[in-house]
Design a protein around this motif. Structure first.
Motif, PDB file in Angstrom:
ATOM      1  N   MET A  44       6.099  22.296  -1.437  1.00  0.00           N
ATOM      2  CA  MET A  44       5.581  21.710  -2.448  1.00  0.00           C
ATOM      3  C   MET A  44       5.720  20.185  -2.386  1.00  0.00           C
ATOM      4  SD  MET A  44       7.474  24.168  -5.336  1.00  0.00           S
ATOM      5  CE  MET A  44       6.988  23.593  -6.777  1.00  0.00           C
ATOM      6  N   PRO A  45       4.504  19.363  -2.758  1.00  0.00           N
ATOM      7  CA  PRO A  45       3.462  19.801  -3.653  1.00  0.00           C
ATOM      8  C   PRO A  45       2.116  20.159  -2.903  1.00  0.00           C
ATOM      9  CG  PRO A  45       3.593  17.490  -3.807  1.00  0.00           C
ATOM     10  CD  PRO A  45       4.830  18.072  -2.928  1.00  0.00           C
ATOM     11  N   GLU A  46       2.132  19.851  -1.626  1.00  0.00           N
ATOM     12  CA  GLU A  46       0.961  19.856  -0.882  1.00  0.00           C
ATOM     13  C   GLU A  46       0.351  21.163  -0.410  1.00  0.00           C
ATOM     14  OE1 GLU A  46      -1.049  18.239   3.430  1.00  0.00           O
ATOM     15  OE2 GLU A  46       1.362  17.866   2.720  1.00  0.00           O
ATOM     16  N   TYR A  47       1.286  22.148  -0.367  1.00  0.00           N
ATOM     17  CA  TYR A  47       0.903  23.701  -0.082  1.00  0.00           C
ATOM     18  C   TYR A  47       1.033  24.790  -1.150  1.00  0.00           C
ATOM     19  CZ  TYR A  47       0.647  21.529   4.560  1.00  0.00           C
ATOM     20  OH  TYR A  47       0.425  20.613   5.665  1.00  0.00           O
ATOM     21  N   ALA A  48       1.791  24.344  -2.137  1.00  0.00           N
ATOM     22  CA  ALA A  48       2.247  25.204  -3.102  1.00  0.00           C
ATOM     23  C   ALA A  48       2.350  24.491  -4.294  1.00  0.00           C
ATOM     24  CB  ALA A  48       3.383  26.249  -2.654  1.00  0.00           C
ATOM     25  N   ASP A  49       2.104  25.065  -5.797  1.00  0.00           N
ATOM     26  CA  ASP A  49       2.623  24.527  -6.779  1.00  0.00           C
ATOM     27  C   ASP A  49       3.634  25.080  -7.478  1.00  0.00           C
ATOM     28  OD1 ASP A  49       0.207  22.761  -7.009  1.00  0.00           O
ATOM     29  OD2 ASP A  49      -0.741  24.308  -7.673  1.00  0.00           O
ATOM     30  N   TRP A  50       4.303  26.169  -7.236  1.00  0.00           N
ATOM     31  CA  TRP A  50       5.405  26.915  -8.019  1.00  0.00           C
ATOM     32  C   TRP A  50       6.068  27.922  -7.062  1.00  0.00           C
ATOM     33  CZ3 TRP A  50       4.847  32.149  -8.284  1.00  0.00           C
ATOM     34  CH2 TRP A  50       3.520  32.524  -7.811  1.00  0.00           C
ATOM     35  N   TYR A  51       7.191  28.490  -7.601  1.00  0.00           N
ATOM     36  CA  TYR A  51       7.601  29.445  -6.881  1.00  0.00           C
ATOM     37  C   TYR A  51       8.595  30.344  -8.127  1.00  0.00           C
ATOM     38  CZ  TYR A  51      12.279  27.120  -7.016  1.00  0.00           C
ATOM     39  OH  TYR A  51      13.397  26.273  -7.427  1.00  0.00           O
ATOM     40  N   ALA A  52       8.749  31.585  -7.867  1.00  0.00           N
ATOM     41  CA  ALA A  52       9.686  32.364  -8.604  1.00  0.00           C
ATOM     42  C   ALA A  52      10.749  33.152  -7.718  1.00  0.00           C
ATOM     43  CB  ALA A  52       8.978  33.736  -9.093  1.00  0.00           C
ATOM     44  N   ALA A  53      12.027  32.841  -7.912  1.00  0.00           N
ATOM     45  CA  ALA A  53      13.149  33.312  -7.575  1.00  0.00           C
ATOM     46  C   ALA A  53      13.588  34.877  -7.965  1.00  0.00           C
ATOM     47  CB  ALA A  53      14.506  32.268  -7.638  1.00  0.00           C
ATOM     48  N   PHE A  54      13.206  35.770  -7.050  1.00  0.00           N
ATOM     49  CA  PHE A  54      13.472  36.984  -7.546  1.00  0.00           C
ATOM     50  C   PHE A  54      14.296  38.160  -7.093  1.00  0.00           C
ATOM     51  CE2 PHE A  54      10.813  36.982  -3.786  1.00  0.00           C
ATOM     52  CZ  PHE A  54      10.994  38.159  -3.088  1.00  0.00           C
ATOM     53  N   ALA A  55      15.276  37.856  -6.060  1.00  0.00           N
ATOM     54  CA  ALA A  55      16.319  38.874  -5.596  1.00  0.00           C
ATOM     55  C   ALA A  55      17.450  37.931  -5.138  1.00  0.00           C
ATOM     56  CB  ALA A  55      15.365  39.878  -4.773  1.00  0.00           C
ATOM     57  N   LYS A  56      18.411  38.820  -5.027  1.00  0.00           N
ATOM     58  CA  LYS A  56      19.453  38.260  -4.170  1.00  0.00           C
ATOM     59  C   LYS A  56      19.920  39.171  -3.031  1.00  0.00           C
ATOM     60  CE  LYS A  56      23.190  37.216  -6.640  1.00  0.00           C
ATOM     61  NZ  LYS A  56      23.449  36.096  -6.067  1.00  0.00           N
ATOM     62  N   ASN A  57      21.015  38.756  -2.254  1.00  0.00           N
ATOM     63  CA  ASN A  57      21.549  39.497  -1.079  1.00  0.00           C
ATOM     64  C   ASN A  57      22.842  39.026  -0.676  1.00  0.00           C
ATOM     65  OD1 ASN A  57      21.362  41.655   0.931  1.00  0.00           O
ATOM     66  ND2 ASN A  57      19.333  41.105   1.093  1.00  0.00           N
TER      67      ASN A  57
END
Length: 368
Positions: A124-137
């Motif tokens: 970010m910001p050149e190659y992606a606009d956003w992300y979602a954090a979805f799991a743990k380990n």
């Protein structure tokens, strides 16, 4: 905002929101219209998918090796819902996967990392606009019945077992894979937890080209040389680019133990030492403690110890962002959550995000 700030921002939100679940192709005109809608966050993915998907379309997914099993199940479910669509997955170390996009110019529709922080810091910001954090380990030490001293090893003596001259162990390359730099963090954290200042020295410094400096604030900084200069003592250590590449070595007895995610150990039927939460990078309660260790990769990127959180995004160079959004929708909704629960990777419900307003419209209700 730098990566360390992002980590602490996310951790503070996670303290409130994370739920551990340990209980129980498109014609040209439509493609152009839909792609624009997704980019602007206004597209209705599910309506467009059923109307526009055509036979022979490919969805390209770059993902962390530790996501191999759950993503294989997601692929099967997604292809069943989208006849004629071929999901093509490419597993690699997360940092390596990101570099395929940012440095090699490869195109992917979905990018999923074992360390969500690589997305804001490297994409970010050149190659992606956003992300979602979805799991743990969490990190564990995996082994089999054939591993030397398997009948002795425990959470209180694992580092003593690894120290023994006839024991071999493995970890992935910190330059390529989050499990690699997390293995370094866990080992360094072990020194204070077990009150033994030689653990990292004996297990890592004496057997690799890693070096360590202590900063003025007390934070320990581990320096990773270029991959060809890590030079592991091959009679003691096996180094591979991706953590799951070590699984076969354990199965065949080439190594006795290796640092790995709990989910991967469970998926492969390995035994494992469950490390104390103070050092296994699983617990939000010990986030401050984890942050006392940092790893500097060969490219100069510095990663701070933090709870293990997976992240996903649609890269800006995605050739099929409509199907990509639908794939991530499946990942974040109940079917995807159940797949991750079954495979030992607790989902974050709801998923946490940065750049929510830039996400495809149908994903926005699924994240915080």
């Amino acid at each position: 905002m730098n990566i360390k700030s992002r980590i602490f921002k996310l951790v503070s939100v996670l303290l409130i929101l994370i739920v551990f679940s340990s209980l129980g192709c498109v014609d040209n005109r439509a493609e152009n219209e839909s792609a624009g809608a997704v980019e602007n966050g206004t597209g209705n993915v599910s309506e467009n998918i059923s109307e526009n998907a055509s036979s022979g379309e490919v969805l390209t997914v770059f993902h962390a090796g530790s996501l191999g099993v759950p993503f294989e199940e997601l692929e099967a479910e997604f292809e069943a819902q989208h006849p004629g669509v071929d999901v093509q997955r490419e597993a690699a170390g997360s940092a390596q996967s990101v570099r395929k996009i940012t440095e090699l110019g490869k195109k992917a529709d979905v990018l999923a990392s074992a360390d969500y922080g690589l997305i804001p810091s490297l994409m970010m910001p050149e190659y992606a606009d956003w992300y979602a954090a979805f799991a743990k380990n969490q990190m564990v030490i995996a082994y089999t019945n054939e591993s030397k001293y398997s009948d002795e090893i425990s959470a209180s003596n694992w580092y003593e077992i690894l120290r023994r001259p006839d024991v071999s162990y493995g970890f992935s390359n910190p330059n390529d894979d989050p499990a690699g730099y997390r293995s370094q963090i866990v080992t360094q954290l072990a020194e204070s937890y077990y009150n033994d200042s030689q653990i990292y020295d004996d297990l890592m410094l004496k057997n690799t080209g890693m070096t360590v400096t202590t900063q003025e604030n007390g934070t320990v900084l581990i320096h990773t040389p270029a991959s060809e200069e890590i030079s592991p003592n091959t009679s003691k250590i096996m180094l591979r680019s991706m953590e799951v590449e070590l699984s076969s070595a354990l199965e065949t007895g080439e190594i006795d133990y290796f640092y790995i995610y709990r989910s991967v150990a469970e998926q492969h039927g390995f035994k494992y030492v469950e490390l104390p939460p103070e050092i296994d990078l699983s617990s939000l309660d010990y986030a401050d403690n984890y942050s006392k260790v940092q790893v500097e990769m060969a490219n100069g990127e510095v990663v701070t110890g933090s709870p293990i959180v997976y992240g996903v995004t649609i890269p800006k160079n995605a050739e099929n962002p409509i199907l990509a959004a639908d794939f991530i929708k499946l990942l974040l909704e109940e079917p995807g959550q159940q797949i991750f629960i079954k495979n030992g990777q607790p989902p974050i419900v709801p998923a946490l995000s940065e750049g929510k307003d830039k996400m495809p419209e149908e994903l926005q209700p699924l994240v915080k």
